[in-house]
Scaffold this motif. Structure first.
Motif, PDB file in Angstrom:
ATOM      1  N   THR A  38       0.860  -1.179   0.000  1.00  0.00           N
ATOM      2  CA  THR A  38       0.000   0.000   0.000  1.00  0.00           C
ATOM      3  C   THR A  38       0.895   1.226   0.000  1.00  0.00           C
ATOM      4  O   THR A  38       1.741   1.389   0.886  1.00  0.00           O
ATOM      5  CB  THR A  38      -0.928   0.009   1.237  1.00  0.00           C
ATOM      6  OG1 THR A  38      -1.696  -1.202   1.230  1.00  0.00           O
ATOM      7  CG2 THR A  38      -1.855   1.207   1.210  1.00  0.00           C
ATOM      8  N   ASN A  39       0.726   2.086  -1.019  1.00  0.00           N
ATOM      9  CA  ASN A  39       1.570   3.281  -1.110  1.00  0.00           C
ATOM     10  C   ASN A  39       1.090   4.371  -0.156  1.00  0.00           C
ATOM     11  O   ASN A  39       0.117   4.183   0.593  1.00  0.00           O
ATOM     12  CB  ASN A  39       1.676   3.789  -2.562  1.00  0.00           C
ATOM     13  CG  ASN A  39       0.388   4.376  -3.096  1.00  0.00           C
ATOM     14  OD1 ASN A  39      -0.567   4.638  -2.370  1.00  0.00           O
ATOM     15  ND2 ASN A  39       0.358   4.587  -4.399  1.00  0.00           N
ATOM     16  N   SER A  40       1.748   5.516  -0.180  1.00  0.00           N
ATOM     17  CA  SER A  40       1.432   6.597   0.756  1.00  0.00           C
ATOM     18  C   SER A  40       0.053   7.203   0.523  1.00  0.00           C
ATOM     19  O   SER A  40      -0.454   7.933   1.370  1.00  0.00           O
ATOM     20  CB  SER A  40       2.504   7.689   0.690  1.00  0.00           C
ATOM     21  OG  SER A  40       2.592   8.200  -0.617  1.00  0.00           O
ATOM     22  N   TYR A  41      -0.572   6.908  -0.613  1.00  0.00           N
ATOM     23  CA  TYR A  41      -1.923   7.395  -0.902  1.00  0.00           C
ATOM     24  C   TYR A  41      -2.997   6.378  -0.546  1.00  0.00           C
ATOM     25  O   TYR A  41      -4.171   6.571  -0.828  1.00  0.00           O
ATOM     26  CB  TYR A  41      -2.050   7.771  -2.383  1.00  0.00           C
ATOM     27  CG  TYR A  41      -1.089   8.846  -2.803  1.00  0.00           C
ATOM     28  CD1 TYR A  41      -1.295  10.173  -2.445  1.00  0.00           C
ATOM     29  CD2 TYR A  41       0.039   8.531  -3.537  1.00  0.00           C
ATOM     30  CE1 TYR A  41      -0.400  11.166  -2.817  1.00  0.00           C
ATOM     31  CE2 TYR A  41       0.939   9.516  -3.921  1.00  0.00           C
ATOM     32  CZ  TYR A  41       0.710  10.826  -3.562  1.00  0.00           C
ATOM     33  OH  TYR A  41       1.592  11.801  -3.931  1.00  0.00           O
ATOM     34  N   GLY A  42      -2.576   5.252   0.016  1.00  0.00           N
ATOM     35  CA  GLY A  42      -3.521   4.209   0.394  1.00  0.00           C
ATOM     36  C   GLY A  42      -3.909   3.288  -0.753  1.00  0.00           C
ATOM     37  O   GLY A  42      -4.850   2.520  -0.643  1.00  0.00           O
TER      38      GLY A  42
END
Length: 126
Positions: A38-42
């Motif tokens: 999961t990246n920093s943007y969800g």
């Protein structure tokens, strides 16, 4: 996830919604399944930003050793020879299979396009 293949060059059948990086051309040899994170943007993405930290099923480093790719995801996966400015990268569309990386379209940091070998050059995959 356990991945097994019997002879040393037996092909692992890359599953649905998996991205598989193979040590040899023709989707043979050891395999590394790109993890989904999961990246920093969800948003869930397939990514291994430092292939030196990852191993194939035979225990060897994935760094600078990818020779073929199966992308059974719906996302474009980028392989780069250097993480950061100055490196070159190539993209593999979702649903694509590259049986070897001997002549692929690459881009440098300025956007210049060339066709060249990317075999055994990837150190980043996202």
């Amino acid at each position: 996830m356990a991945v097994t293949a019997t002879p040393a060059n037996a092909a692992y059948n890359c599953g649905s919604n998996q991205v598989c990086l193979y040590k040899n051309s023709d989707f043979t040899g050891s395999v590394f399944i790109l993890p989904q994170i999961t990246n920093s943007y969800g948003v869930k993405i397939f990514c291994a930003p430092d292939l030196a930290q990852n191993k194939y099923t035979d225990g060897t480093s994935v760094n600078n050793s990818v020779s073929s790719v199966v992308n059974n995801s719906n996302s474009v996966i980028f392989l780069a020879d250097y993480r950061g400015p100055g490196g070159k990268h190539t993209g593999i569309s979702g649903g694509s299979r590259l049986w070897n990386l001997d002549s692929v379209q690459t881009f440098d940091s300025s956007g210049k396009q060339t066709y060249e070998s990317f075999n055994d050059r990837a150190s980043y995959a996202c």
